[in-house]
Design an enzyme around this catalytic site. Structure first.
Site, PDB file in Angstrom:
ATOM      1  N   ASN A   1       7.764 -49.253-111.234  1.00  0.00           N
ATOM      2  CA  ASN A   1       6.885 -49.874-112.242  1.00  0.00           C
ATOM      3  C   ASN A   1       6.768 -49.093-113.549  1.00  0.00           C
ATOM      4  O   ASN A   1       6.488 -49.682-114.599  1.00  0.00           O
ATOM      5  CB  ASN A   1       5.498 -50.114-111.636  1.00  0.00           C
ATOM      6  CG  ASN A   1       5.521 -51.210-110.581  1.00  0.00           C
ATOM      7  OD1 ASN A   1       6.540 -51.881-110.406  1.00  0.00           O
ATOM      8  ND2 ASN A   1       4.420 -51.408-109.882  1.00  0.00           N
TER       9      ASN A   1
ATOM     10  N   HIS B   1      -8.027 -46.011-110.333  1.00  0.00           N
ATOM     11  CA  HIS B   1      -7.797 -47.164-109.468  1.00  0.00           C
ATOM     12  C   HIS B   1      -6.786 -46.846-108.373  1.00  0.00           C
ATOM     13  O   HIS B   1      -5.695 -47.417-108.320  1.00  0.00           O
ATOM     14  CB  HIS B   1      -7.347 -48.389-110.280  1.00  0.00           C
ATOM     15  CG  HIS B   1      -7.097 -49.594-109.412  1.00  0.00           C
ATOM     16  ND1 HIS B   1      -8.115 -50.271-108.766  1.00  0.00           N
ATOM     17  CD2 HIS B   1      -5.967 -50.208-109.053  1.00  0.00           C
ATOM     18  CE1 HIS B   1      -7.589 -51.253-108.054  1.00  0.00           C
ATOM     19  NE2 HIS B   1      -6.282 -51.240-108.209  1.00  0.00           N
TER      20      HIS B   1
ATOM     21  N   ASP C   1     -12.335 -53.380-108.369  1.00  0.00           N
ATOM     22  CA  ASP C   1     -13.108 -52.411-107.585  1.00  0.00           C
ATOM     23  C   ASP C   1     -14.601 -52.752-107.582  1.00  0.00           C
ATOM     24  O   ASP C   1     -15.267 -52.620-106.554  1.00  0.00           O
ATOM     25  CB  ASP C   1     -12.861 -50.989-108.121  1.00  0.00           C
ATOM     26  CG  ASP C   1     -11.390 -50.613-108.018  1.00  0.00           C
ATOM     27  OD1 ASP C   1     -10.775 -50.934-106.987  1.00  0.00           O
ATOM     28  OD2 ASP C   1     -10.854 -50.027-108.974  1.00  0.00           O
TER      29      ASP C   1
HETATM   30  N1  LIG Z   1      -5.058 -53.319-111.099  1.00  0.00           N
HETATM   31  C1  LIG Z   1      -5.322 -53.856-109.936  1.00  0.00           C
HETATM   32  O1  LIG Z   1      -6.481 -53.886-109.519  1.00  0.00           O
HETATM   33  C2  LIG Z   1      -4.249 -54.481-109.108  1.00  0.00           C
HETATM   34  C3  LIG Z   1      -2.932 -54.293-109.441  1.00  0.00           C
HETATM   35  N2  LIG Z   1      -1.935 -54.868-108.701  1.00  0.00           N
HETATM   36  C4  LIG Z   1      -0.554 -54.617-109.134  1.00  0.00           C
HETATM   37  O2  LIG Z   1      -0.076 -55.718-109.912  1.00  0.00           O
HETATM   38  C5  LIG Z   1       1.371 -55.731-109.853  1.00  0.00           C
HETATM   39  C6  LIG Z   1       1.879 -57.150-109.605  1.00  0.00           C
HETATM   40  O3  LIG Z   1       1.515 -57.588-108.315  1.00  0.00           O
HETATM   41  P1  LIG Z   1       1.988 -59.028-107.777  1.00  0.00           P
HETATM   42  O4  LIG Z   1       1.728 -60.061-108.797  1.00  0.00           O
HETATM   43  O5  LIG Z   1       1.412 -59.184-106.431  1.00  0.00           O
HETATM   44  O6  LIG Z   1       3.576 -58.798-107.666  1.00  0.00           O
HETATM   45  P2  LIG Z   1       4.716 -59.920-107.649  1.00  0.00           P
HETATM   46  O7  LIG Z   1       5.978 -59.247-107.227  1.00  0.00           O
HETATM   47  O8  LIG Z   1       4.265 -61.099-106.897  1.00  0.00           O
HETATM   48  O9  LIG Z   1       4.833 -60.346-109.178  1.00  0.00           O
HETATM   49  C7  LIG Z   1       5.301 -59.488-110.153  1.00  0.00           C
HETATM   50  C8  LIG Z   1       5.996 -60.334-111.206  1.00  0.00           C
HETATM   51  O10 LIG Z   1       6.438 -59.456-112.247  1.00  0.00           O
HETATM   52  C9  LIG Z   1       7.693 -59.938-112.699  1.00  0.00           C
HETATM   53  N3  LIG Z   1       8.393 -58.891-113.412  1.00  0.00           N
HETATM   54  C10 LIG Z   1       9.045 -57.802-112.933  1.00  0.00           C
HETATM   55  N4  LIG Z   1       9.576 -57.090-113.939  1.00  0.00           N
HETATM   56  C11 LIG Z   1       9.219 -57.725-115.086  1.00  0.00           C
HETATM   57  C12 LIG Z   1       9.457 -57.473-116.463  1.00  0.00           C
HETATM   58  N5  LIG Z   1      10.186 -56.435-116.866  1.00  0.00           N
HETATM   59  N6  LIG Z   1       8.965 -58.344-117.347  1.00  0.00           N
HETATM   60  C13 LIG Z   1       8.227 -59.409-116.957  1.00  0.00           C
HETATM   61  N7  LIG Z   1       7.989 -59.711-115.674  1.00  0.00           N
HETATM   62  C14 LIG Z   1       8.465 -58.872-114.752  1.00  0.00           C
HETATM   63  C15 LIG Z   1       8.401 -60.416-111.434  1.00  0.00           C
HETATM   64  O11 LIG Z   1       9.468 -61.304-111.741  1.00  0.00           O
HETATM   65  C16 LIG Z   1       7.243 -61.076-110.690  1.00  0.00           C
HETATM   66  O12 LIG Z   1       7.155 -62.443-110.995  1.00  0.00           O
HETATM   67  C17 LIG Z   1       1.755 -54.724-108.777  1.00  0.00           C
HETATM   68  O13 LIG Z   1       2.171 -53.526-109.395  1.00  0.00           O
HETATM   69  C18 LIG Z   1       0.449 -54.503-108.015  1.00  0.00           C
HETATM   70  O14 LIG Z   1       0.404 -53.264-107.386  1.00  0.00           O
HETATM   71  C19 LIG Z   1      -2.225 -55.666-107.641  1.00  0.00           C
HETATM   72  C20 LIG Z   1      -3.534 -55.913-107.287  1.00  0.00           C
HETATM   73  C21 LIG Z   1      -4.644 -55.299-107.954  1.00  0.00           C
HETATM   74  O1  LIG Z   2      -3.765 -52.116-103.251  1.00  0.00           O
HETATM   75  C1  LIG Z   2      -2.860 -52.467-104.002  1.00  0.00           C
HETATM   76  O2  LIG Z   2      -1.711 -52.025-103.966  1.00  0.00           O
HETATM   77  C2  LIG Z   2      -3.188 -53.470-105.048  1.00  0.00           C
HETATM   78  C3  LIG Z   2      -4.416 -53.057-105.736  1.00  0.00           C
HETATM   79  O3  LIG Z   2      -4.393 -52.275-106.675  1.00  0.00           O
HETATM   80  C4  LIG Z   2      -5.688 -53.499-105.181  1.00  0.00           C
HETATM   81  O4  LIG Z   2      -5.732 -54.429-104.362  1.00  0.00           O
HETATM   82  O5  LIG Z   2      -6.719 -52.919-105.549  1.00  0.00           O
END
Ligand SMILES: NC(=O)C1=CN([C@@H]2O[C@H](COP(=O)(O)OP(=O)(O)OC[C@H]3O[C@@H](n4cnc5c(N)ncnc54)[C@H](O)[C@@H]3O)[C@@H](O)[C@H]2O)C=CC1
Ligand SMILES: O=C([O-])CC(=O)C(=O)O
Length: 337
Positions: free
Chosen positions: A114, A197, A170
């Site tokens: 990432n 986070h 959170d």
């Molecule tokens: N901040 C927070 O509280 C949270 C953060 N996350 C994070 O969010 C991120 C995404 O999670 P999901 O949506 O479940 O993953 P996912 O794999 O379902 O979706 C990610 C999307 O990003 C796209 N992608 C990848 N590289 C890209 C680029 N260079 N440009 C544009 N699009 C690109 C993919 O094609 C995919 O559609 C993960 O890193 C996850 O850990 C998840 C939950 C909570």
């Molecule tokens: O736990 C993870 O990897 C996704 C995330 O950041 C959350 O759910 O808070």
């Protein structure tokens, strides 16, 4: 055109420009991106929704564009021009692009994949919408936010008031978990969560809530700190939190838009460039932040904590500093093209 007429026309333009809110989602076709885009389409403060992904952006946009709210929706091709057009004129950019965890992984295990995704998207933002509010969702947030700041700094466009790590989930979790214990309405439970986070960097401050007794509830504290793991485990290899995250991201974007329209007293927890612990080498920290038309308006201090929370904060600082430094040195050693 007379001077007065041109002035009136200019004012009309600037008023309507202020009322236009273009919001861009990078990673819009993903597990978070899709429901997040849906919620943004339902938000009347959003006038233009720009959806970009390396695959599937136009399809998601076509689907969402049939929803009968007033905003326009455009999906962009996965090309540099598509990305630049998705970003141009944007007021709020949300970045859920990146891979999610599988069971057994920490958020830091996502860094190798990432970090470069976020770095390259940050470059595009610095180029096409340097004044937008950038909301980083991609994990590990503790490191990806410093990556964005380094990229903006290198291009001379860094504004610390416009960069946010999204930690809203959170506090969403904390209020829900408390309501389950107390049999209350989660809407009435305001739990402050500070730090970062991931794992022990997430520090809930129950002593400041209406249930100070809960700070001694180690199981609850652990549940807030590792709530993400609960979802990763339950999804069993199919990813991490997406739906609750979409709600949390949409809430944060909505708060920024409300504040940008001049609403006062809009406060959200968020991971920002913060003076609170800079003397300890911690440049970014999540605490309650008042939002305004220029992004960050006021950063609230952590406030009084009890002895248990003091210990939690100490553990937080150690990990958080390492995570932040890791993001910064990544950009120094991997500047990319
Ligand atoms: N901040 C927070 O509280 C949270 C953060 N996350 C994070 O969010 C991120 C995404 O999670 P999901 O949506 O479940 O993953 P996912 O794999 O379902 O979706 C990610 C999307 O990003 C796209 N992608 C990848 N590289 C890209 C680029 N260079 N440009 C544009 N699009 C690109 C993919 O094609 C995919 O559609 C993960 O890193 C996850 O850990 C998840 C939950 C909570
Ligand atoms: O736990 C993870 O990897 C996704 C995330 O950041 C959350 O759910 O808070």
């Amino acid at each position: 055109m007379s001077f007065i007429a041109s002035r009136i026309q200019r004012r009309a333009f600037s008023v309507s420009a202020r009322n236009l809110s273009k919001v861009t989602v990078l990673g819009a076709a993903g597990g978070i991106g899709q429901p997040l885009s849906l919620l943004l389409k339902l938000n009347p403060l959003v006038t233009e929704l720009a959806l970009y992904d390396i695959r599937g952006g136009p399809g998601v946009a076509a689907d969402i564009s049939h929803i009968n709210t007033k905003s326009t929706v455009t999906g962009y091709d996965p090309t540099p021009t598509g990305l630049a057009n998705a970003l141009k004129g944007s007021q709020v950019v949300l970045i859920p692009a990146g891979v999610p965890r599988k069971p057994g992984m920490t958020r830091d295990d996502l860094f190798n994949t990432n970090a470069s995704i976020v770095r390259d998207l940050a470059k595009a933002c610095a180029e096409s919408c340097p004044e937008a509010n950038i909301l980083v969702i991609a994990n590990p947030v503790n490191s990806t936010v410093p990556i964005v700041s380094e990229i903006f700094k290198a291009r001379g466009v860094y504004n610390p008031k416009r960069l946010f790590g999204v930690t809203t989930l959170d506090v969403v979790r904390a209020s829900r978990f408390v309501s389950e214990i107390k049999g209350s309405d989660p809407a009435d439970e305001n739990i402050t969560v500070v730090g970062g986070h991931s794992g022990v960097t997430i520090v809930p401050l129950f002593s400041q809530s209406s249930h100070p007794d809960l700070s001694a509830n180690a199981e609850l504290v652990n549940r807030v700190q590792f709530g993400g793991d609960e979802v990763v485990k339950a999804k069993d290899g199919a990813g991490s939190a997406t739906l609750s995250m979409a709600m949390a991201g949409a809430r944060m974007a909505n708060s920024l838009l409300r504040a940008s329209k001049g609403e006062k007293g809009v406060i959200e927890p968020t991971f920002v460039d913060s003076p609170l612990y800079k003397d300890q080498g911690i440049e970014f920290f999540s605490s309650r932040v008042e939002l305004g038309p220029n992004g960050v308006e006021k950063i609230f201090s952590v406030g009084p904590v009890d002895a248990t929370e003091e210990k939690l904060l100490e553990a937080c600082f150690t990990d958080l500093k390492k995570n932040i430094d890791k993001g910064k040195s990544f950009v120094a050693t991997n500047p990319g093209k």
